[in-house]
Design an enzyme around this catalytic site. Sequence first.
Site, PDB file in Angstrom:
ATOM      1  N   LYS A  53       0.673  -0.708  -1.144  1.00 59.77           N
ATOM      2  CA  LYS A  53      -0.136   0.679  -0.686  1.00 59.77           C
ATOM      3  C   LYS A  53       0.645   2.011  -0.390  1.00 59.77           C
ATOM      4  O   LYS A  53       0.378   2.999  -0.794  1.00 59.77           O
ATOM      5  CB  LYS A  53      -1.018   0.188   0.543  1.00 59.77           C
ATOM      6  CG  LYS A  53      -2.153  -0.707   0.053  1.00 59.77           C
ATOM      7  CD  LYS A  53      -3.011  -1.268   1.314  1.00 59.77           C
ATOM      8  CE  LYS A  53      -4.080  -2.456   0.666  1.00 59.77           C
ATOM      9  NZ  LYS A  53      -4.673  -3.265   1.802  1.00 59.77           N
ATOM     10  N   GLN A  97      -4.191  -3.476   8.032  1.00 62.13           N
ATOM     11  CA  GLN A  97      -4.272  -4.524   7.020  1.00 62.13           C
ATOM     12  C   GLN A  97      -4.762  -5.924   7.575  1.00 62.13           C
ATOM     13  O   GLN A  97      -4.197  -6.501   8.820  1.00 62.13           O
ATOM     14  CB  GLN A  97      -2.629  -4.877   6.826  1.00 62.13           C
ATOM     15  CG  GLN A  97      -2.735  -5.885   5.594  1.00 62.13           C
ATOM     16  CD  GLN A  97      -3.379  -5.395   4.276  1.00 62.13           C
ATOM     17  OE1 GLN A  97      -3.156  -4.356   3.912  1.00 62.13           O
ATOM     18  NE2 GLN A  97      -4.032  -6.287   3.838  1.00 62.13           N
ATOM     19  N   ASP A 120     -10.475   1.994   4.871  1.00 63.06           N
ATOM     20  CA  ASP A 120     -11.178   1.088   4.327  1.00 63.06           C
ATOM     21  C   ASP A 120     -12.684   0.689   4.517  1.00 63.06           C
ATOM     22  O   ASP A 120     -13.172  -0.292   3.495  1.00 63.06           O
ATOM     23  CB  ASP A 120     -10.653  -0.512   5.188  1.00 63.06           C
ATOM     24  CG  ASP A 120      -9.492  -1.277   4.511  1.00 63.06           C
ATOM     25  OD1 ASP A 120      -9.227  -1.048   3.241  1.00 63.06           O
ATOM     26  OD2 ASP A 120      -8.852  -1.919   5.129  1.00 63.06           O
TER      27      ASP A 120
END
Length: 281
Positions: A53, A97, A120
């Site tokens: 990422k 994460q 997200d």
Amino acid sequence: MAEIIDGKAIAEKIKSELLVSATAFEQKHGRKVGLAVIRVGNDPASAVYVRNKIKACEKCNIRSFSYDLDEAVADAELISLIHKLNDDVNVDGILVQLPLPKHINEREVLSEIAPKKDADGFHTVNAGKLFLGEKGCTVACTPRGIIELIKSTGVNISGKHAVVVGRSNIVGKPIAALLLANDATVTVCHSRTVNLKEITLSADILVVAIGKSKFITADMVKRGAVVIDVGMNRDENGLCGDVDFNGVKDKAGYITPVPGGVGPMTVAMLLSNTVDGAMHE
Ligand code: NDP
């Protein structure tokens, strides 16, 4: 023989467009679009995802802020970092994460991210808006990427029977909502579903997100179907999906490979959500 949906190539194209938008943003605002990435603990798979990422951010002229926290970090400390990032004008998107270590309350932590910085799309407000069909929400990256992959085939989603196998909050439920929003007739299956094969066999569009290597075999797939394999399972031969690719590719109309299908799209959509967040501030 199915047409292979090249998620890697589609993701590269999206990233090259994001580079243009992120550079235009920098010229206009005198700062780069910013994404904060928080990792807790030492899960090796998470380390790989985070690295990918951050690399992708560099390619798109997005500034990344990386935070690696100790496995034993207290919820309060993690939440206080999130609050700091919520207030930071250089940060447009915040990503925590997953999975988090067991002692941390995942939902509580995610709900502390300001919804407009929720890159997200896991915040309750964004998930709720998606289900209500409200505009202006951040859509979870993997489902958003899956819709792009299906659309890339030229198959019209409207009126099709879409079967989603898996009902997680991060893939199954949001992709079901998105398919519904695109006028598919949607069936969601899970571990308690009876006669799974009967249902998958009637799918024009089959999305599989269960985390079981090569679980969906050719006898479970309708000829000509669009098959999207979300699974990322590591076995002795490396990475493989939830679909038995070699068997199913001779029966499906379109199929995503693993790797090179859904995975790269998830990263591209994360960056897209971040750039969108910056543009709409
Ligand atoms: P979860 O473990 O959270 O959910 C799995 C789902 O599959 C559950 O709803 C479960 O049902 C269902 N399930 C399990 N076994 C069966 C079965 N035998 N028949 C039918 N349904 C079953 O997984 P995630 O959604 O987080 O991830 C799924 C896979 O996708 C994993 O391999 C993960 O690594 C991958 N993934 C890939 C991403 C990418 O970017 N490519 C992003 C996110 C995930 P129940 O609810 O009843 O337990």
